[in-house]
Design a protein around this motif. Structure first.
Motif, PDB file in Angstrom:
ATOM      1  N   ASP A  87       0.823  -1.213   0.000  1.00 57.93           N
ATOM      2  CA  ASP A  87       0.000   0.000   0.000  1.00 57.93           C
ATOM      3  C   ASP A  87       0.863   1.272   0.000  1.00 57.93           C
ATOM      4  O   ASP A  87       0.536   2.253  -0.664  1.00 57.93           O
ATOM      5  CB  ASP A  87      -0.950  -0.027   1.208  1.00 57.93           C
ATOM      6  N   ALA A  88       1.967   1.203   0.745  1.00 57.80           N
ATOM      7  CA  ALA A  88       2.868   2.366   0.782  1.00 57.80           C
ATOM      8  C   ALA A  88       3.465   2.592  -0.609  1.00 57.80           C
ATOM      9  O   ALA A  88       3.506   3.724  -1.107  1.00 57.80           O
ATOM     10  CB  ALA A  88       3.983   2.129   1.800  1.00 57.80           C
ATOM     11  N   LEU A  89       3.872   1.502  -1.257  1.00 53.12           N
ATOM     12  CA  LEU A  89       4.464   1.618  -2.599  1.00 53.12           C
ATOM     13  C   LEU A  89       3.440   2.182  -3.580  1.00 53.12           C
ATOM     14  O   LEU A  89       3.745   3.050  -4.408  1.00 53.12           O
ATOM     15  CB  LEU A  89       4.957   0.239  -3.071  1.00 53.12           C
ATOM     16  N   ARG A  90       2.219   1.737  -3.449  1.00 54.63           N
ATOM     17  CA  ARG A  90       1.144   2.236  -4.317  1.00 54.63           C
ATOM     18  C   ARG A  90       1.035   3.761  -4.212  1.00 54.63           C
ATOM     19  O   ARG A  90       0.980   4.465  -5.219  1.00 54.63           O
ATOM     20  CB  ARG A  90      -0.179   1.605  -3.881  1.00 54.63           C
ATOM     21  N   LEU A  91       1.023   4.254  -2.977  1.00 58.51           N
ATOM     22  CA  LEU A  91       0.875   5.702  -2.769  1.00 58.51           C
ATOM     23  C   LEU A  91       2.069   6.456  -3.353  1.00 58.51           C
ATOM     24  O   LEU A  91       1.912   7.496  -3.987  1.00 58.51           O
ATOM     25  CB  LEU A  91       0.708   6.001  -1.274  1.00 58.51           C
ATOM     26  N   GLU A  92       3.255   5.881  -3.155  1.00 60.21           N
ATOM     27  CA  GLU A  92       4.461   6.534  -3.696  1.00 60.21           C
ATOM     28  C   GLU A  92       4.388   6.597  -5.217  1.00 60.21           C
ATOM     29  O   GLU A  92       4.658   7.630  -5.828  1.00 60.21           O
ATOM     30  CB  GLU A  92       5.717   5.758  -3.266  1.00 60.21           C
ATOM     31  N   ILE A  93       3.988   5.498  -5.830  1.00 60.26           N
ATOM     32  CA  ILE A  93       3.936   5.451  -7.307  1.00 60.26           C
ATOM     33  C   ILE A  93       2.867   6.410  -7.823  1.00 60.26           C
ATOM     34  O   ILE A  93       3.092   7.131  -8.812  1.00 60.26           O
ATOM     35  CB  ILE A  93       3.677   4.007  -7.788  1.00 60.26           C
ATOM     36  N   GLU A  94       1.763   6.462  -7.119  1.00 59.89           N
ATOM     37  CA  GLU A  94       0.683   7.383  -7.546  1.00 59.89           C
ATOM     38  C   GLU A  94       1.182   8.825  -7.620  1.00 59.89           C
ATOM     39  O   GLU A  94       0.810   9.583  -8.503  1.00 59.89           O
ATOM     40  CB  GLU A  94      -0.509   7.281  -6.587  1.00 59.89           C
ATOM     41  N   ASP A  95       2.060   9.169  -6.686  1.00 55.58           N
ATOM     42  CA  ASP A  95       2.613  10.530  -6.679  1.00 55.58           C
ATOM     43  C   ASP A  95       3.597  10.775  -7.816  1.00 55.58           C
ATOM     44  O   ASP A  95       3.882  11.914  -8.157  1.00 55.58           O
ATOM     45  CB  ASP A  95       3.325  10.799  -5.338  1.00 55.58           C
ATOM     46  N   LEU A  96       4.137   9.714  -8.366  1.00 54.88           N
ATOM     47  CA  LEU A  96       5.221   9.855  -9.360  1.00 54.88           C
ATOM     48  C   LEU A  96       4.704   9.878 -10.795  1.00 54.88           C
ATOM     49  O   LEU A  96       5.338  10.433 -11.685  1.00 54.88           O
ATOM     50  CB  LEU A  96       6.206   8.686  -9.210  1.00 54.88           C
ATOM     51  N   ILE A  97       3.562   9.240 -11.033  1.00 53.11           N
ATOM     52  CA  ILE A  97       3.166   9.038 -12.439  1.00 53.11           C
ATOM     53  C   ILE A  97       2.205  10.120 -12.928  1.00 53.11           C
ATOM     54  O   ILE A  97       1.619  10.866 -12.152  1.00 53.11           O
ATOM     55  CB  ILE A  97       2.501   7.651 -12.629  1.00 53.11           C
ATOM     56  N   ASP A  98       2.080  10.171 -14.252  1.00 56.81           N
ATOM     57  CA  ASP A  98       1.085  11.038 -14.899  1.00 56.81           C
ATOM     58  C   ASP A  98      -0.167  10.184 -15.117  1.00 56.81           C
ATOM     59  O   ASP A  98      -0.192   9.331 -16.018  1.00 56.81           O
ATOM     60  CB  ASP A  98       1.635  11.534 -16.232  1.00 56.81           C
ATOM     61  N   PRO A  99      -1.200  10.375 -14.298  1.00 54.31           N
ATOM     62  CA  PRO A  99      -2.362   9.490 -14.366  1.00 54.31           C
ATOM     63  C   PRO A  99      -3.103   9.546 -15.697  1.00 54.31           C
ATOM     64  O   PRO A  99      -3.874   8.634 -16.013  1.00 54.31           O
ATOM     65  CB  PRO A  99      -3.247   9.983 -13.218  1.00 54.31           C
ATOM     66  N   ASP A 100      -2.852  10.549 -16.474  1.00 54.63           N
ATOM     67  CA  ASP A 100      -3.553  10.667 -17.766  1.00 54.63           C
ATOM     68  C   ASP A 100      -2.878   9.878 -18.882  1.00 54.63           C
ATOM     69  O   ASP A 100      -3.453   9.717 -19.955  1.00 54.63           O
ATOM     70  CB  ASP A 100      -3.669  12.140 -18.168  1.00 54.63           C
ATOM     71  N   HIS A 101      -1.658   9.442 -18.631  1.00 52.76           N
ATOM     72  CA  HIS A 101      -0.940   8.741 -19.720  1.00 52.76           C
ATOM     73  C   HIS A 101      -0.301   7.430 -19.259  1.00 52.76           C
ATOM     74  O   HIS A 101      -0.232   6.474 -19.994  1.00 52.76           O
ATOM     75  CB  HIS A 101       0.129   9.655 -20.324  1.00 52.76           C
TER      76      HIS A 101
END
Lengths: 96, 96
Positions: A45-59
């Motif tokens: 879950d922690a990794l998920r949150l970190e990745i969410e902050d790093l990526i461009d959710p539109d692409h």
């Protein structure tokens, strides 16, 4: 639990950071944009949150799958899905 | 069992054929190169053989993961991992 992280991240810097966070979470590289390893639910879950902050959710696209050991052994990897040059003993051991 | 098929296939015609075989196996499209659905072990194995014949093993990558329903619900799809325009009611129902 065993966690697979597969990602398709366009921007080089973001992609590098996603890889770094996967490594820091204790995952091993299986392919350039694929990581695998054993983590706790909290670590996932922690990794998920970190990745969410790093990526461009539109692409960008990121998949996080949790599997049992049994399912890992049933996972089918074809072609270059599993880059032997990149794969460490720890990863091979997970598959045996 | 629930099967995810994720692929990175360079050549257009081969990629189209992999998609067609996934559809014929009863899988639903989740993203351009990601399919999901419920299949038997025999159907999974048959699909694997078909895909192996279609891809260039030296360049292409294909992942086939079997998950339980519970694990499917724990699968984390970030960004454009799940293209709502492509996803049918059947696929959404699998996630609920």
């Amino acid at each position: 639990m065993i966690l697979w992280v597969l990602y398709d991240v366009a921007e080089d810097r973001a992609r590098g950071r996603v890889a770094r966070h996967c490594k820091q979470a204790g995952l091993y590289r299986v392919q350039y944009s694929v990581f695998l390893g054993e983590v706790t639910a909290d670590e996932r879950d922690a990794l998920r949150l970190e990745i969410e902050d790093l990526i461009d959710p539109d692409h960008d696209k990121v998949y996080l799958f949790t599997l049992t050991r049994k399912e890992l052994k049933q996972a089918i990897l074809l072609g270059q899905a599993f880059d032997r040059k990149l794969v460490t003993a720890q990863v091979r051991e997970l598959f045996l």
